[in-house]
Design a protein around this motif. Structure first.
Motif, short mmCIF file in Angstrom:
data_model
loop_
_atom_site.label_atom_id
_atom_site.label_comp_id
_atom_site.label_asym_id
_atom_site.label_seq_id
_atom_site.Cartn_x
_atom_site.Cartn_y
_atom_site.Cartn_z
N THR A 257 -27.78 70.28 -32.50
CA THR A 257 -26.67 69.33 -32.55
C THR A 257 -26.98 68.11 -31.69
N ASP A 258 -27.50 68.34 -30.49
CA ASP A 258 -27.74 67.25 -29.54
C ASP A 258 -28.94 66.39 -29.92
N HIS A 259 -30.01 67.04 -30.40
CA HIS A 259 -31.28 66.34 -30.59
C HIS A 259 -31.79 66.33 -32.03
N GLY A 260 -31.31 67.26 -32.85
CA GLY A 260 -31.90 67.44 -34.18
C GLY A 260 -33.19 68.23 -34.12
N PHE A 261 -33.58 68.65 -32.92
CA PHE A 261 -34.85 69.35 -32.69
C PHE A 261 -34.67 70.48 -31.69
N VAL A 262 -35.60 71.44 -31.73
CA VAL A 262 -35.68 72.51 -30.73
C VAL A 262 -37.10 73.06 -30.77
N LYS A 263 -37.54 73.67 -29.67
CA LYS A 263 -38.83 74.35 -29.63
C LYS A 263 -38.59 75.86 -29.55
N LEU A 264 -39.46 76.63 -30.21
CA LEU A 264 -39.30 78.08 -30.25
C LEU A 264 -40.59 78.79 -29.85
N THR A 265 -40.44 79.86 -29.07
CA THR A 265 -41.54 80.80 -28.81
C THR A 265 -41.14 82.15 -29.38
N LYS A 266 -42.10 83.07 -29.45
CA LYS A 266 -41.87 84.42 -29.99
C LYS A 266 -41.09 84.35 -31.31
N HIS A 267 -41.57 83.47 -32.17
CA HIS A 267 -40.90 83.20 -33.44
C HIS A 267 -41.29 84.16 -34.54
N GLY A 268 -42.34 84.95 -34.32
CA GLY A 268 -42.72 85.95 -35.32
C GLY A 268 -44.07 85.72 -35.96
N ILE A 269 -44.67 84.54 -35.78
CA ILE A 269 -46.02 84.29 -36.28
C ILE A 269 -46.97 84.47 -35.11
N PRO A 270 -47.86 85.47 -35.17
CA PRO A 270 -48.74 85.77 -34.03
C PRO A 270 -49.63 84.59 -33.66
N ASP A 271 -49.96 84.50 -32.36
CA ASP A 271 -50.83 83.42 -31.88
C ASP A 271 -52.15 83.36 -32.64
N ARG A 272 -52.73 84.53 -32.91
CA ARG A 272 -54.03 84.56 -33.58
C ARG A 272 -53.94 83.90 -34.95
N LYS A 273 -52.81 84.07 -35.64
CA LYS A 273 -52.64 83.45 -36.95
C LYS A 273 -52.49 81.94 -36.83
N VAL A 274 -51.81 81.48 -35.80
CA VAL A 274 -51.65 80.04 -35.60
C VAL A 274 -53.02 79.41 -35.34
N HIS A 275 -53.81 80.05 -34.48
CA HIS A 275 -55.16 79.52 -34.20
C HIS A 275 -56.02 79.53 -35.46
N GLU A 276 -55.89 80.59 -36.25
CA GLU A 276 -56.66 80.66 -37.50
C GLU A 276 -56.19 79.60 -38.48
N LEU A 277 -54.90 79.31 -38.48
CA LEU A 277 -54.34 78.26 -39.35
C LEU A 277 -54.99 76.92 -39.05
N PHE A 278 -55.13 76.59 -37.78
CA PHE A 278 -55.76 75.32 -37.42
C PHE A 278 -57.25 75.31 -37.76
N LYS A 279 -57.90 76.46 -37.61
CA LYS A 279 -59.32 76.53 -37.98
C LYS A 279 -59.51 76.27 -39.47
N TRP A 280 -58.66 76.87 -40.29
CA TRP A 280 -58.75 76.64 -41.73
C TRP A 280 -58.47 75.18 -42.07
N SER A 281 -57.52 74.59 -41.36
CA SER A 281 -57.20 73.18 -41.60
C SER A 281 -58.41 72.29 -41.30
N GLU A 282 -59.08 72.56 -40.19
CA GLU A 282 -60.26 71.79 -39.82
C GLU A 282 -61.37 71.96 -40.87
N VAL A 283 -61.54 73.17 -41.35
CA VAL A 283 -62.57 73.43 -42.36
C VAL A 283 -62.25 72.69 -43.65
N PHE A 284 -60.97 72.71 -44.06
CA PHE A 284 -60.60 72.04 -45.30
C PHE A 284 -60.87 70.54 -45.22
#
Length: 334
Positions: free
Chosen positions: A31-58
């Motif tokens: 409501t105040d900002h239109g934004f928020v930051k989240l941790t422990k959202h359900g996507i494991p850290d290893r998957k996030v790191h792998e996501l960026f690796k795939w993006s760099e490769v693409f």
């Protein structure tokens, strides 16, 4: 001013008191900002790191491989690769956002790859050849489902915070008829002086079109959100985030409609990274980010929902399908 950072697991795994408290904090930040930051959202850290690796490769693929799956220049849902400058957020959102007479000369310095749901038969995905980047498609299809699950949890938390029946929002965002999109963004290295010309930006100020957007960004910053103490995008604040596994969430235009304006879409842009102040005459580092645009099903109603129209208020947004809104939004923008 810094954005609140919340632990989403307090809602997904907490007791009734924790769930209610997290939901209330989520609603307050959005409501105040239109934004928020989240941790422990359900996507494991290893998957996030792998996501960026795939993006760099693409994005490191030869240009001809990426152009072979280029998104055609149409208003259809984006699928496949778009080269630097193909999407112009300044032109798309010129009405009421940028106080610039001629936006046709403005451009974004960004290339991206767009992926839709596996269930979408109307607008199929455009994938790179499996022999050129083996495993890319399988990983992206898997993490697409992970993003869907997080979006559903956030919608459930908002339903709790607003005290509306369960499913009021989530029934409009289903897996079987999903219209959501996953995007890989690459901002190439560029000369810092180019930004000072006023004709190029990494991404110009804009609102997202869907319900909510979920974003991961790598260690190179640059995302900024509107300081709502100053009207009409006069001032932006940097999103302080040094952890690429921290999820940044923003309200998009469709959720503003559904809630009858009780949640306003978050205006944002991508500019120079925080470190650029120390290298004003040097090069801006390349940047990667991955947004997931959670969108309402194409045939879902995206007018003001009765659950959000308080006694004595009028519905601010007329009933129409999500696809009708999408088309009308593009017509009004262009």
């Amino acid at each position: 001013m810094t954005l609140p950072c919340l632990d989403l697991s307090l809602f997904t795994q907490g007791d009734a008191t924790q769930r209610q408290e997290l939901a209330s904090q989520l609603l307050a930040s959005l409501t105040d900002h239109g934004f928020v930051k989240l941790t422990k959202h359900g996507i494991p850290d290893r998957k996030v790191h792998e996501l960026f690796k795939w993006s760099e490769v693409f994005f490191a693929l030869p240009p001809q491989e990426k152009l072979a799956i280029a998104h055609p220049n149409t208003s259809e849902p984006q699928r496949g690769f778009s080269c630097v400058g193909a999407e112009n957020t300044a032109r798309l959102y010129r009405k009421g956002v940028l106080n610039i007479a001629n936006v046709e000369d403005l451009r974004d310095c960004r290339e991206h790859m767009d992926i839709g749901p596996l269930t979408d038969r109307s607008f199929p995905n455009r994938w790179p050849s499996e022999d050129k980047i083996p495993g890319f498609r399988a990983f992206m299809e898997g993490i697409f489902s992970d993003f869907e699950a997080v979006a559903n949890a956030i919608m459930a938390a908002l339903e709790t915070a607003f005290s509306v029946p369960s499913g009021t929002l989530n029934r409009l965002i289903t897996h079987s008829a999903s219209a959501s999109e996953l995007r890989l963004n690459h901002y190439p290295e560029m000369n810092a002086a180019e930004l000072k010309t006023g004709h190029i930006n990494r991404t110009w100020p804009h609102f997202d079109l869907g319900v909510i957007s979920l974003l991961f960004q790598n260690h190179v910053s640059g995302l900024e959100f509107e300081d709502r103490r100053f009207p009409n995008g006069e001032k932006f604040l940097k999103v302080e985030s040094n952890d690429p596994c921290e999820m940044i969430v923003n309200v998009s235009e469709t959720l503003q409609r559904l809630t009858n304006g009780r949640l306003r879409a978050g205006l944002h842009r991508v500019g120079a990274p925080q470190e650029s102040d120390e290298m004003a005459q040097g090069l801006l580092k390349e940047r990667f980010s991955v947004p997931f645009f959670c969108k309402a099903d194409r045939n879902a109603t995206v007018g003001s929902l009765k659950e959000f129209v308080r006694p004595g208020e009028k519905a601010l947004y007329e009933d129409m399908s999500a696809i009708q809104f999408h088309q009308s939004r593009l017509k009004s923008a262009y």
